[in-house]
Design a protein around this motif. Sequence first.
Motif, PDB file in Angstrom:
ATOM      1  N   LYS A 298       0.981  -1.185  -0.053  1.00 55.65           N
ATOM      2  CA  LYS A 298       0.007   0.013   0.226  1.00 55.65           C
ATOM      3  C   LYS A 298       1.018   1.206  -0.152  1.00 55.65           C
ATOM      4  CE  LYS A 298      -4.042  -1.916   2.322  1.00 55.65           C
ATOM      5  NZ  LYS A 298      -5.058  -1.712   3.596  1.00 55.65           N
ATOM      6  N   PHE A 299       2.096   1.115   0.834  1.00 47.45           N
ATOM      7  CA  PHE A 299       2.671   2.473   0.678  1.00 47.45           C
ATOM      8  C   PHE A 299       3.500   2.648  -0.675  1.00 47.45           C
ATOM      9  CE2 PHE A 299       6.730   4.636   1.642  1.00 47.45           C
ATOM     10  CZ  PHE A 299       6.574   5.349   2.595  1.00 47.45           C
ATOM     11  N   GLY A 300       4.037   1.510  -1.015  1.00 44.81           N
ATOM     12  CA  GLY A 300       4.482   1.443  -2.430  1.00 44.81           C
ATOM     13  C   GLY A 300       3.520   1.964  -3.537  1.00 44.81           C
ATOM     14  N   ALA A 301       2.279   1.471  -3.449  1.00 44.33           N
ATOM     15  CA  ALA A 301       1.314   2.096  -4.451  1.00 44.33           C
ATOM     16  C   ALA A 301       1.175   3.636  -4.349  1.00 44.33           C
ATOM     17  CB  ALA A 301      -0.046   1.591  -4.286  1.00 44.33           C
ATOM     18  N   VAL A 302       0.923   3.938  -2.977  1.00 40.35           N
ATOM     19  CA  VAL A 302       0.631   5.651  -2.991  1.00 40.35           C
ATOM     20  C   VAL A 302       2.155   6.211  -3.299  1.00 40.35           C
ATOM     21  CG1 VAL A 302       0.519   7.357  -1.181  1.00 40.35           C
ATOM     22  CG2 VAL A 302      -1.227   5.217  -1.096  1.00 40.35           C
TER      23      VAL A 302
ATOM     24  N   GLY B  41       2.729   9.012  -6.086  1.00 41.82           N
ATOM     25  CA  GLY B  41       3.657  10.191  -5.579  1.00 41.82           C
ATOM     26  C   GLY B  41       4.576  10.599  -6.402  1.00 41.82           C
ATOM     27  N   LEU B  42       5.531   9.392  -6.779  1.00 44.69           N
ATOM     28  CA  LEU B  42       6.635   9.543  -7.328  1.00 44.69           C
ATOM     29  C   LEU B  42       6.356  10.236  -8.795  1.00 44.69           C
ATOM     30  CD1 LEU B  42       9.887   8.754  -8.032  1.00 44.69           C
ATOM     31  CD2 LEU B  42       8.831   6.668  -8.923  1.00 44.69           C
ATOM     32  N   LEU B  43       5.381   9.578  -9.479  1.00 48.09           N
ATOM     33  CA  LEU B  43       4.784  10.302 -10.874  1.00 48.09           C
ATOM     34  C   LEU B  43       4.620  11.617 -10.836  1.00 48.09           C
ATOM     35  CD1 LEU B  43       2.905   6.904 -12.385  1.00 48.09           C
ATOM     36  CD2 LEU B  43       5.158   7.771 -12.949  1.00 48.09           C
ATOM     37  N   VAL B  44       3.893  12.169  -9.666  1.00 42.48           N
ATOM     38  CA  VAL B  44       3.415  13.316  -9.344  1.00 42.48           C
ATOM     39  C   VAL B  44       4.595  14.294  -9.107  1.00 42.48           C
ATOM     40  CG1 VAL B  44       2.169  14.878  -7.617  1.00 42.48           C
ATOM     41  CG2 VAL B  44       0.976  12.899  -8.718  1.00 42.48           C
ATOM     42  N   ASN B  45       5.460  13.722  -8.639  1.00 44.35           N
ATOM     43  CA  ASN B  45       6.509  14.701  -8.238  1.00 44.35           C
ATOM     44  C   ASN B  45       7.529  14.762  -9.220  1.00 44.35           C
ATOM     45  OD1 ASN B  45       8.996  15.610  -7.164  1.00 44.35           O
ATOM     46  ND2 ASN B  45       8.957  14.240  -5.423  1.00 44.35           N
ATOM     47  N   LEU B  46       7.737  13.525 -10.211  1.00 47.73           N
ATOM     48  CA  LEU B  46       8.615  13.676 -11.386  1.00 47.73           C
ATOM     49  C   LEU B  46       7.941  14.754 -12.454  1.00 47.73           C
ATOM     50  CD1 LEU B  46      10.300  10.068 -11.674  1.00 47.73           C
ATOM     51  CD2 LEU B  46      11.297  12.609 -11.058  1.00 47.73           C
TER      52      LEU B  46
ATOM     53  N   ASN C 252       0.679  12.655  -1.255  1.00 45.54           N
ATOM     54  CA  ASN C 252       0.932  11.471  -0.633  1.00 45.54           C
ATOM     55  C   ASN C 252       0.178  11.337   0.586  1.00 45.54           C
ATOM     56  OD1 ASN C 252       2.657  10.308  -2.485  1.00 45.54           O
ATOM     57  ND2 ASN C 252       4.551  10.977  -1.441  1.00 45.54           N
ATOM     58  N   TYR C 253      -0.058  12.674   1.449  1.00 42.46           N
ATOM     59  CA  TYR C 253      -0.696  12.630   2.746  1.00 42.46           C
ATOM     60  C   TYR C 253      -2.159  12.147   2.548  1.00 42.46           C
ATOM     61  CZ  TYR C 253      -3.114  13.790   6.996  1.00 42.46           C
ATOM     62  OH  TYR C 253      -3.701  13.627   8.170  1.00 42.46           O
ATOM     63  N   ILE C 254      -2.890  12.496   1.515  1.00 47.43           N
ATOM     64  CA  ILE C 254      -4.039  12.240   1.143  1.00 47.43           C
ATOM     65  C   ILE C 254      -4.245  10.732   0.911  1.00 47.43           C
ATOM     66  CG2 ILE C 254      -6.139  12.294  -0.471  1.00 47.43           C
ATOM     67  CD1 ILE C 254      -5.159  15.309  -0.842  1.00 47.43           C
ATOM     68  N   GLY C 255      -3.156  10.028   0.231  1.00 44.87           N
ATOM     69  CA  GLY C 255      -3.182   8.582  -0.197  1.00 44.87           C
ATOM     70  C   GLY C 255      -2.843   7.855   1.076  1.00 44.87           C
TER      71      GLY C 255
END
Length: 180
Positions: free
Chosen positions: A34-38, A42-47, A76-79
């Motif tokens: 779950k942490f990895g999915a969020v 978040g990684l995609l959003v960041n990049l 990420n907080y929301i996720g």
Amino acid sequence: MGRGSSGPPTTAPAPPPRGGVRERFDRLVREVAKFGAVGGAGLLVNLLVFNLVRQVTDLQVVRASVIATVVAIVFNYIGFRYFAYRDRDRSGRTREMSLFLLFSAAGLVIENGVLYTATYGFGWDSPLQSNIFKFFGIGVATLFRFWSYRTWVFRALPAREPVTRGAARPEGSRATQRVP
């Protein structure tokens, strides 16, 4: 005790305690997934935000990265709160948010410190190099964030004890009332 005796009734043996090694490992695997999915989203959003800001503005690399990291932190907080850690303690929302922001800021420093070192320390500032070191910085910061979020921010609720036969009943129930 035998039939017709006046002693206390015998109870069945308690089941083995919950939370064996296998069960704890399975919970950890689910949590990491779950942490990895969020985190992956978040990684995609960041990049994406990082590269978009670099394309449409004249901001320096690290400043663009800080903006992207802040956007990803909100995402990420929301996720984490509503997906990955939705079953965790929600009683102290102010405390949770404060700690999340504190550890996210530390992660931001780690993430962008790697990019800063590569860009200004070694002169590696092409778009490809910036993305590689941004990605590497996110990876290092993610290890810190996973540990800190699960340990301090989204704390697990205390485990419930399994109810066994013959356990104490609430006051006022038939089994606990004394007959004169």
